[in-house]
Write a protein that holds these residues in place. Sequence first.
Motif, PDB file in Angstrom:
ATOM      1  N   ALA A  57      46.747 -13.803   9.539  1.00 34.90           N
ATOM      2  CA  ALA A  57      47.959 -13.011   9.325  1.00 34.90           C
ATOM      3  C   ALA A  57      49.157 -13.738   9.901  1.00 34.90           C
ATOM      4  O   ALA A  57      49.080 -14.340  10.965  1.00 34.90           O
ATOM      5  CB  ALA A  57      47.812 -11.637   9.973  1.00 34.90           C
ATOM      6  N   GLY A  58      50.267 -13.689   9.198  1.00 31.18           N
ATOM      7  CA  GLY A  58      51.466 -14.371   9.639  1.00 31.18           C
ATOM      8  C   GLY A  58      52.404 -13.473  10.422  1.00 31.18           C
ATOM      9  O   GLY A  58      53.614 -13.641  10.378  1.00 31.18           O
ATOM     10  N   PHE A  59      51.852 -12.500  11.124  1.00 33.30           N
ATOM     11  CA  PHE A  59      52.679 -11.600  11.911  1.00 33.30           C
ATOM     12  C   PHE A  59      51.910 -11.143  13.141  1.00 33.30           C
ATOM     13  O   PHE A  59      50.699 -11.281  13.217  1.00 33.30           O
ATOM     14  CB  PHE A  59      53.105 -10.376  11.089  1.00 33.30           C
ATOM     15  N   THR A  60      52.630 -10.599  14.101  1.00 36.92           N
ATOM     16  CA  THR A  60      52.016 -10.040  15.305  1.00 36.92           C
ATOM     17  C   THR A  60      51.988  -8.530  15.146  1.00 36.92           C
ATOM     18  O   THR A  60      53.011  -7.926  14.821  1.00 36.92           O
ATOM     19  CB  THR A  60      52.844 -10.414  16.550  1.00 36.92           C
ATOM     20  N   PRO A  61      50.852  -7.890  15.359  1.00 38.96           N
ATOM     21  CA  PRO A  61      50.788  -6.437  15.228  1.00 38.96           C
ATOM     22  C   PRO A  61      51.728  -5.757  16.211  1.00 38.96           C
ATOM     23  O   PRO A  61      51.926  -6.227  17.334  1.00 38.96           O
ATOM     24  CB  PRO A  61      49.333  -6.092  15.543  1.00 38.96           C
ATOM     25  N   MET A  62      52.305  -4.669  15.775  1.00 39.40           N
ATOM     26  CA  MET A  62      53.187  -3.902  16.656  1.00 39.40           C
ATOM     27  C   MET A  62      52.352  -3.154  17.686  1.00 39.40           C
ATOM     28  O   MET A  62      51.250  -2.706  17.392  1.00 39.40           O
ATOM     29  CB  MET A  62      54.002  -2.892  15.844  1.00 39.40           C
TER      30      MET A  62
END
Length: 73
Positions: A57-62
């Motif tokens: 995944a190209g994002f950090t989980p909130m």
Amino acid sequence: MRSGKPLKIGRIGNTLFAGLPGNPNATLATFRQIALPAIRSVAGFRDVQPDWLSGVAGFTPMAKRPEERSLSR
């Protein structure tokens, strides 16, 4: 394969037949694991298992808000 029930696979004359389950996720899993290798084998491919690629995944989980961290409210 429990998630792939019911499954039917065989031949009708010279035609390969695959009856897949109705659940979309079970259909995809059953097609990738059973039907696609059968189709590739009939087509003459030596390597019948499909290639799988890993993804990141190209994002950090909130972070969850404090009231969402537990099931009890």
